[in-house]
Design an enzyme around this catalytic site. Structure first.
Site, short mmCIF file in Angstrom:
data_model
loop_
_atom_site.label_atom_id
_atom_site.label_comp_id
_atom_site.label_asym_id
_atom_site.label_seq_id
_atom_site.Cartn_x
_atom_site.Cartn_y
_atom_site.Cartn_z
N GLY A 191 30.52 99.20 58.58
CA GLY A 191 31.54 98.39 59.26
C GLY A 191 32.04 99.09 60.51
N GLU A 416 30.39 99.97 46.75
CA GLU A 416 30.40 101.11 45.83
C GLU A 416 29.41 100.87 44.71
OE1 GLU A 416 34.43 102.08 44.56
OE2 GLU A 416 35.00 100.66 46.10
#
Lengths: 672, 672
Positions: A191, A416
């Site tokens: 990001g 994650e």
């Protein structure tokens, strides 16, 4: 915002008006909404929220009215503009970090600086050397440099060990050479990397003396600070459109033998976690309010009348199917919120204890948070979507406030690592603990002390005291006993664990062949934790420190009563959803399962008058919801048609005949 | 398409290449893919598909490469352009209606003419008088007028009886006056209305002599044929952005006392249905192929090596969790596909019989299709999303081919009424039938004849012969017997129905309080139908006419074998998912449930070598999938990076510093 269509002002929704429907709902509540809000957040947090909200609502940069009509490029530009402005506000308004966080939560749009704040700065803070901090931390905090976190690659996600990017040490110059040997080595998904960042933390395989030492983090400047062009040897781009998160420039990056000084290597790793409670509260708020306003069909067995005696259609909130769908989401929202609080307090306790060398909480904390993250994000995603569908056709409109919200929440189930990977961490801990409990039992050791503080050991010990025990309840209302509920959850978790450990230890089944069971076990354990934490919130043990928020709750019988209903619904509805596992262990009988269903219906009736008040208590502002359906004032239909009038497509007159090559009659109509 | 970033051509994915991984998978198949494709579609259909596909792939108007980057307005313009062109092709290429349908399926983007074709023309055809057909049908077929279907209103969806728009008869002029009395009366959601249509079929309450006769359909011209502006008294607009379907101009419309001739009233209603089999096949195709290419982690218990001996990571398709998730979707795809075929044949049979006055099939057909529509669309939506998540992070990228596909498929669960409404129609029929079966039993009537042709009566009679019967199987492999499977599904459906009828008839529970049970009953019945139809496909009864496609299947032992595994997996996995209902009825014991899980694992192993071949057999072209992950040739990573390079954001250099008000350094970079 431009409106392209004039709607006659005398037209109003047919009676009853949405505001009236919500007023009726609110008058039925058995508790004080403001009091519950206070018990949830506390006075300090509430005053911070109000202060920040006022600033955001009054600044045109943060106006959301255009957001649903934007294409990708426009949305990104808007997000960048907002991120720039919020940094300025943080400085000029001297906001506290808490206020800054609140502002970001209300803005509710991931922006190009998000990873800079959430990953880049914390990584330097937590893992940087003094020299690295001097060089990078201050400029990063002042946003003079903008960073990102580049770990995942095109060919590898969760498996950090499989990363391909190399950082080869060159002793002659005391440098590392960063290199992407394959196409699949391209850093992917980071990001802020695509367009905004000029620095990156890069995970790369450390190669020294020809030996592969595995992945390590490095900090790298990636773009020229003046021209903003990628530095020589680096290829960077945005990875293209996604299901959501299109306001962020997730990027890719390839290195062609790029040199960085040795001092740019970090030493440790970091982790982040997120919560699901607010997402559940938000979905429930929109769906419950709209279900009170929306009316469909006259219920012939139980018709509704207006004050003038006219029969009107029934609010969909009065249909049992709708209640069953939505009230269980309200219950989930409260359950996850309270578990979030308790877990955070446990984390603080661990940090405190660990500073004096006591790490006993770590394993339990790590195992529970991995499984809870997997369970609660999956719960939230499913419930957001179920709430959206419960709004009928309008749930499909962006104006519902569900579509962008759902799309942006969704990656929580993936990042994650896929949720299924996280469950394996939880299961490993549970299997290890189970073997230890058995071992101690065989040696007649007593776990009393630990089993008081560690719920895992407690329920395993209970199970092992008699693995063939049965639930003894004889009537639906017996299910309301918290001890009965915990015994049911504890037995089911322990039974699944016992079966799995037996399969692995005695029948040599491979880990891979057990992955389905493993995900069930993690869920069973974490549901126990969620139910236990909700019960503990309502019945704190003498040893617990009761804070200001809990005191409000415990001094109010009406709050305790309604939350007890919610807690019971959460506990029993969750059993009902996964009923086969409880029946298969034979702890619950089919007859008791029937009683359970009766009790769930009972609880749904109990909660009905408080449904709107329970979502109101979360106090999520209209600014955050940005939903025509979930507005606090119930003006659903007025907002739908107002927002539709602003659709840019309505500014164009098309030529729809297939016999003309022209697409348009007029490109932009007169605005009104 | 423009590419903004140059990727060095020497970079390739790390070994093994995607094409190699897929080649290995394909070499393991135990059957001939082409043969199965032929058995699914038949030779005629296949040649039609190939012919149409060639035309689409070679015409630049139908190029999909830009589609994921388009904003709303651009997407709509593109869809309109395509719809215009396809009409021309239909005429110039003299396509058959089947070929036209195939083209639309491959184009895979709802367009402004969709409702004109699927609702407007069929309604005039089926319900128009001769005069109406003369006036509207020919121009509609020639697309000289473009129509839409305006039923749903802002305040009312599924409940047609609650519509507010009025059509008041004026005897003096022999006209109707169409009027929208409230804001909530606005017609809403009508596809093609927003910008394209100049005619509409409008549902409105017929008012004559001051009496409300309820909703009736009317045909109305709504826009000027030359200027394309709305006619006087009519307000029209697009309803704004939605979760998907943004290539269609769903519209709203308000009438202010608009007069139409009496002859514009229709007399009847119409219905449409849709299928879910292809959606399941498509999701499975992308996820299974990508799972064969994608590798994560080295499975230490069972490491994979390349031909050069190097240990490589394991394809995710080798992880049991992934197999469990994806193979069950393959099984669903085949199950729903075969039920679609059988239902269609049953429908043809009904049409034939009804022409000679025999309507005996109608009730069963209507009840089953309502419930099946609800069940299969919900299955498809859940499975598309589960397949998307099983692709890890890349499933979130639009390039996965999942995001737009999911968004556009999603409304299938809502339109024609929320799925929960449809289940009530199925349950009503089942309750009625059950009461009849009991009544006949009490009168010692024998249902032999009907119970042979009507599966509902068959399983109810079986249940009533001994409501306390138990499943007698004693080993996992006993579950492979089709009769055992049907007995399990039949008992569970009948038991749920018996309980519900008892509650309604003897305990006076209201219909509303039973809605949760009702949705379970509809699902139970329809799962029986799905399993039965799959079994019948593999074991046709002597009375069934075997067509060309079935003959291919029955002459090939390898095809029969692999589809038998798929059929068994569908039957057993579906039991496992809803296990609690089977256990609660006590027909299955907890011990048998354990055996069931063992057998499901067994079946997953059995299917593993055929996984890629089973999705290949659906023969869905890359042109349709438009997915970087699901490509037939396995070039996943090459495509991801190629498409990312074309993201328009990559043509802009942003100024990301918060200390500069400027957004851009350069607006458009040089293209390469």
């Amino acid at each position: 915002m431009t409106s392209y269509i004039k709607i006659p002002s005398h037209l109003t929704p047919s009676d009853p008006q949405g505001s009236e429907s919500l007023a009726i709902e609110r008058s039925k509540a058995t508790f004080d909404v403001k009091e519950l809000t206070l018990a949830l957040y506390g006075a300090d947090e509430l005053s911070r929220r109000n202060k920040v909200l006022k600033v955001l609502e009054s600044d045109p940069t943060f106006d959301k009215s255009n957001i649903y009509y934007m294409g990708r490029t426009e949305l990104y530009e808007y997000a960048l503009k907002r991120d720039k402005k919020i940094v300025k506000l943080f400085v000029t308004n001297k906001w506290s970090p808490e206020e800054y966080q609140i502002a970001l939560r209300f803005l509710d749009l991931p922006g190009p600086y998000q990873v800079h704040r959430s990953m880049f700065i914390p990584t330097i803070m937590g893992q940087g050397t003094e020299e690295q901090k001097r060089k990078f931390l201050k400029p990063a905090i002042r946003h003079e440099i903008i960073g990102c976190y580049a770990q995942t690659e095109l060919g590898h996600g969760s498996n950090v060990q499989g990363l391909e990017t190399t950082a080869t040490y060159i002793p002659e110059t005391d440098e590392f050479v960063l290199h992407s040997p394959h196409l699949t080595s391209a850093k992917w998904w980071a990001g802020g990397l695509g367009r905004a960042a000029n620095h990156a933390i890069v995970m790369a395989r450390l190669i020294t003396n020809g030996k592969d030492k595995g992945p390590h983090p490095f900090i790298v400047q990636i773009r020229d600070l003046t021209t903003h062009e990628p530095l020589p040897g680096i290829i960077i781009g945005d990875i293209g459109p996604k299901f959501g998160y299109n306001s962020i420039d997730n990027g890719f990056m390839l290195f062609d033998h790029v040199r960085i000084p040795r001092s740019n290597m970090f030493s440790k790793f970091s982790q982040v976690t997120k919560g699901a409670g607010f997402a559940l509260a938000r979905a429930a708020t929109i769906a419950v309010r709209y279900s009170a306003v929306r009316r469909q069909f006259v219920d012939k067995e139980n018709p509704k009348t207006l004050s003038n005696g006219r029969i009107v259609e029934t609010p969909v909130l009065d249909y049992t199917m709708q209640q069953y769908r939505l009230f269980s989401v309200i219950a989930q929202a409260y359950a996850v919120y309270f578990t979030g609080e308790i877990t955070f307090n446990l984390y603080k306790k661990y940090v405190e204890q660990s500073s004096s060398g006591d790490f006993s909480l770590l394993a339990h904390l790590h195992a529970s948070t991995s499984g809870l993250k997997s369970l609660t994000t999956a719960m939230a995603v499913d419930s957001i979507e179920d709430c959206r569908r419960s709004c009928g056709g309008h749930g499909y409109s962006d104006f519902s406030g569900f579509t962008m919200f759902y799309q942006n929440y969704l990656p929580n189930t993936t990042w994650e690592g896929d949720n299924y990977l996280l469950t394996q961490q939880t299961a490993r801990y549970l299997f290890k603990t189970y073997r230890e409990v058995i071992h101690s039992k065989q040696q007649n050791k007593i776990f009393t002390l630990q089993s008081n503080t560690n719920p895992t050991i407690y329920y395993m010990s209970q199970y092992l005291s008699n693995p063939n025990q049965k639930c003894t309840i004889t009537s639906p209302s017996d299910f309301m006993n918290p001890e009965v509920q915990l015994a049911i959850y504890g037995y089911r978790a322990a039974h699944l664990i016992a079966q799995a450990v037996d399969q692995i230890d005695n029948h040599q089944r491979s880990w891979n062949s057990m992955l389905v069971e493993i995900s069930r076990i993690s869920r069973a354990h974490c549901q126990y934790i969620l139910v236990q934490n909700f019960i503990l919130t309502l019945h704190p043990q003498s040893s617990d420190s009761i804070n200001e928020k809990r005191r409000i709750l415990h001094n109010s019988p009406s709050l305790k009563k309604v939350l007890t209903s919610v807690c019971n619904l959460f506990a029993l509805h969750t059993i009902e959803k996964d009923l086969s596992e409880f029946l298969e262990s034979e702890y619950l009988s089919p007859k008791q399962a029937g009683m359970l269903r009766v009790q769930v219906s009972e609880l749904i009736n109990e909660i009905r008058p408080n449904a709107v008040a329970l979502v109101d208590a979360f106090d999520l502002p209209d600014y955050l919801l940005h939903s025509a359906l979930g507005r606090y004032d119930g003006k659903v239909y007025e907002t739908m048609i107002d927002w539709a009038s602003k659709e840019p497509l309505n500014g164009i007159t098309f030529d729809s005949s297939p016999y003309s090559e022209d697409l348009f009659k007029k490109k932009v109509k007169s605005k009104i």
